[in-house]
Enzyme design. Structure first.
Site, PDB file in Angstrom:
ATOM      1  CB  ALA A  10     -11.606   6.008  -1.682  1.00 43.76           C
ATOM      2  CB  SER A  12      -6.035  11.156   1.199  1.00 44.45           C
ATOM      3  OG  SER A  12      -6.145  10.697   2.535  1.00 44.45           O
ATOM      4  CE1 TYR A 190      -5.621   5.283  13.439  1.00 45.49           C
ATOM      5  CE2 TYR A 190      -3.697   4.375  14.556  1.00 45.49           C
ATOM      6  CZ  TYR A 190      -4.461   4.523  13.413  1.00 45.49           C
ATOM      7  OH  TYR A 190      -4.064   3.913  12.251  1.00 45.49           O
TER       8      TYR A 190
HETATM    9  P1  NDP Z   1      -5.298   9.182   5.438  1.00 42.14           P
HETATM   10  O1  NDP Z   1      -5.468  10.212   6.482  1.00 42.14           O
HETATM   11  O2  NDP Z   1      -4.489   9.490   4.234  1.00 42.14           O
HETATM   12  O3  NDP Z   1      -6.721   8.673   4.939  1.00 42.14           O
HETATM   13  C1  NDP Z   1      -7.792   8.574   5.817  1.00 42.14           C
HETATM   14  C2  NDP Z   1      -9.078   8.703   5.026  1.00 42.14           C
HETATM   15  O4  NDP Z   1     -10.163   8.634   5.948  1.00 42.14           O
HETATM   16  C3  NDP Z   1      -9.218  10.040   4.299  1.00 42.14           C
HETATM   17  O5  NDP Z   1      -9.767   9.775   3.031  1.00 42.14           O
HETATM   18  C4  NDP Z   1     -10.196  10.798   5.179  1.00 42.14           C
HETATM   19  O6  NDP Z   1     -10.990  11.741   4.471  1.00 42.14           O
HETATM   20  C5  NDP Z   1     -11.073   9.660   5.644  1.00 42.14           C
HETATM   21  N1  NDP Z   1     -11.906  10.038   6.787  1.00 42.14           N
HETATM   22  C6  NDP Z   1     -11.530  10.555   7.983  1.00 42.14           C
HETATM   23  N2  NDP Z   1     -12.615  10.834   8.715  1.00 42.14           N
HETATM   24  C7  NDP Z   1     -13.698  10.473   7.998  1.00 42.14           C
HETATM   25  C8  NDP Z   1     -15.103  10.534   8.201  1.00 42.14           C
HETATM   26  N3  NDP Z   1     -15.628  11.054   9.322  1.00 42.14           N
HETATM   27  N4  NDP Z   1     -15.918  10.078   7.226  1.00 42.14           N
HETATM   28  C9  NDP Z   1     -15.420   9.593   6.086  1.00 42.14           C
HETATM   29  N5  NDP Z   1     -14.104   9.524   5.810  1.00 42.14           N
HETATM   30  C10 NDP Z   1     -13.261   9.972   6.759  1.00 42.14           C
HETATM   31  O7  NDP Z   1      -4.707   7.914   6.209  1.00 42.14           O
HETATM   32  P2  NDP Z   1      -4.232   6.455   5.726  1.00 42.14           P
HETATM   33  O8  NDP Z   1      -4.459   6.270   4.296  1.00 42.14           O
HETATM   34  O9  NDP Z   1      -2.881   6.237   6.294  1.00 42.14           O
HETATM   35  O10 NDP Z   1      -5.219   5.534   6.564  1.00 42.14           O
HETATM   36  C11 NDP Z   1      -6.090   4.602   5.971  1.00 42.14           C
HETATM   37  C12 NDP Z   1      -6.232   3.389   6.860  1.00 42.14           C
HETATM   38  O11 NDP Z   1      -4.963   2.745   7.007  1.00 42.14           O
HETATM   39  C13 NDP Z   1      -6.706   3.690   8.278  1.00 42.14           C
HETATM   40  O12 NDP Z   1      -7.647   2.706   8.657  1.00 42.14           O
HETATM   41  C14 NDP Z   1      -5.452   3.564   9.119  1.00 42.14           C
HETATM   42  O13 NDP Z   1      -5.737   3.197  10.439  1.00 42.14           O
HETATM   43  C15 NDP Z   1      -4.744   2.452   8.368  1.00 42.14           C
HETATM   44  N6  NDP Z   1      -3.329   2.321   8.606  1.00 42.14           N
HETATM   45  C16 NDP Z   1      -2.447   3.310   8.249  1.00 42.14           C
HETATM   46  C17 NDP Z   1      -1.097   3.147   8.480  1.00 42.14           C
HETATM   47  C18 NDP Z   1      -0.121   4.201   8.131  1.00 42.14           C
HETATM   48  O14 NDP Z   1       1.067   3.994   8.420  1.00 42.14           O
HETATM   49  N7  NDP Z   1      -0.492   5.297   7.515  1.00 42.14           N
HETATM   50  C19 NDP Z   1      -0.576   1.910   9.056  1.00 42.14           C
HETATM   51  C20 NDP Z   1      -1.594   0.938   9.367  1.00 42.14           C
HETATM   52  C21 NDP Z   1      -2.899   1.143   9.129  1.00 42.14           C
HETATM   53  P3  NDP Z   1     -10.451  13.225   4.071  1.00 42.14           P
HETATM   54  O15 NDP Z   1      -9.605  13.014   2.841  1.00 42.14           O
HETATM   55  O16 NDP Z   1     -11.707  13.958   3.806  1.00 42.14           O
HETATM   56  O17 NDP Z   1      -9.664  13.737   5.232  1.00 42.14           O
END
Ligand code: NDP
Length: 315
Positions: A10, A12, A190
């Site tokens: 949560a 980002s 992915y």
């Molecule tokens: P972001 O990269 O903005 O957010 C991803 C989040 O996951 C960040 O808060 C990140 O933390 C966290 N994260 C990554 N690795 C870990 C870990 N090891 N432990 C805990 N937290 C972790 O991407 P999105 O908001 O775009 O992605 C969110 C979801 O939406 C994902 O499931 C993605 O597959 C899905 N999605 C996204 C799309 C898009 O177009 N963007 C389309 C369809 C689905 P940190 O802030 O510390 O890096």
């Protein structure tokens, strides 16, 4: 009472936008399950989530030990769990070599699938105990893992094959780092992990919906081309991808709008059907979408569940 929702990742993008939308409704307390405590605190403040509406708790999905620790900490907090949202993900489209989780699993599948699989299994009891009539477990999916769509057909395509790499532990030493046993490809890893997310949601539904009355759901919120997910992509891609999605594919959705969609799957009483993969049409109304053949293969879902149980130490 206020209801409690745990949202992984949560700090980002979609997770943060969803946390904001739910907190603003006044009905929800958001537990932000994040690997970077300070970043999550700053992110919550920067989008104006009121202090009393959220709690940051440490969770690194790339470590099963951390997942177990998080579940202990959550239990000790004494809060009921009403909804769990598995949202966090890593995406490494330009990586030449695989990287690995603490237990030695290829990182994308280790984080996006195996970390969430253990988390969801360990929190299922807490969800069962909640007295909230609309309790839910939501796993964020994606169109990219869905080969019955145009976007899902951009190579490399998702394909779990016969799961031989996963069964071997995805460690890149005695087994391939890829689920299907093939050569490492970060973009494919992915997409494969997202197929696992959608299969897992359906297997949860088959195994637990009737007995627990928990609603299990997945969704594709639209292409949120501006999030941190694309941080490891080449700069030219990051420049061109948002306008491409806005004007060419027209699949673009803002972080705020995507957050409202996921918040709807969390809290809208009309989205109570279990086992559904939600999508939104042009007028932003939700509908039950079809999954690809592989992402709806019940036999593969069962096999994936059983292998995953072994890898995370549940069987
Ligand atoms: P972001 O990269 O903005 O957010 C991803 C989040 O996951 C960040 O808060 C990140 O933390 C966290 N994260 C990554 N690795 C870990 C870990 N090891 N432990 C805990 N937290 C972790 O991407 P999105 O908001 O775009 O992605 C969110 C979801 O939406 C994902 O499931 C993605 O597959 C899905 N999605 C996204 C799309 C898009 O177009 N963007 C389309 C369809 C689905 P940190 O802030 O510390 O890096």
């Amino acid at each position: 009472r206020q209801f409690n929702v745990v949202i992984t990742g949560a700090s980002s993008g979609l997770g943060l936008a969803t946390a904001k939308a739910l907190a603003e409704s006044g009905n929800w307390h958001v537990i932000m399950a994040c690997r970077n405590f300070l970043k999550a605190e700053k992110a919550a403040k920067s989008v104006g989530i009121p202090k009393e509406s959220y709690t940051v708790m440490h969770l690194d999905l790339a470590s099963l030990e951390s997942v177990r620790q998080f579940v202990d900490n959550f239990r000790r907090s004494g809060r009921p769990l009403d909804v769990l949202v598995c949202n966090a993900a890593v995406y490494q489209p330009t990586a030449k070599e695989p990287s690995f989780s603490a237990e030695g699993f290829e990182l994308s599948v280790g984080t996006n699938h195996l970390g969430h699989f253990l988390l969801a299994r360990l929190l299922l009891d807490a969800l069962k105990q909640s007295d909230y009539p609309l309790k839910r477990l939501i796993i964020v999916g994606s169109i990219t893992g869905n080969t019955n769509t145009l976007a899902g057909n951009v190579p490399p395509k998702a394909n779990l094959g016969d799961l031989r790499g996963l069964a071997g532990g995805l460690n890149g030493v005695s087994s391939s780092p890829m689920i299907d046993g093939g050569e490492f490809d970060g973009a494919k890893a992915y997409k494969d992990s997202k197929v696992c997310n959608m299969l897992t949601m359906q297997e949860f539904h088959r195994r637990y919906h009737e007995e627990t009355e928990i609603t299990f759901a997945s969704l594709y919120p639209g292409c949120i081309a501006t999030t941190g997910l694309f941080r490891e992509h080449i700069p030219l891609f990051r420049l061109l991808f948002p306008p491409f999605q806005k004007y060419i594919t027209k699949g673009y959705v803002s972080e705020e709008e995507a957050g409202k969609r996921l918040a709807q799957v969390v809290s809208d009483p009309s989205l109570e059907k279990s086992g559904v993969y939600w999508s939104w049409n042009k007028n932003s109304s939700s509908f039950e979408n079809q999954l690809s053949k592989e992402a709806s293969d019940a036999e593969k879902a069962r096999k994936l569940w059983e292998i995953s149980e072994k890898l995370v130490g549940l069987a």
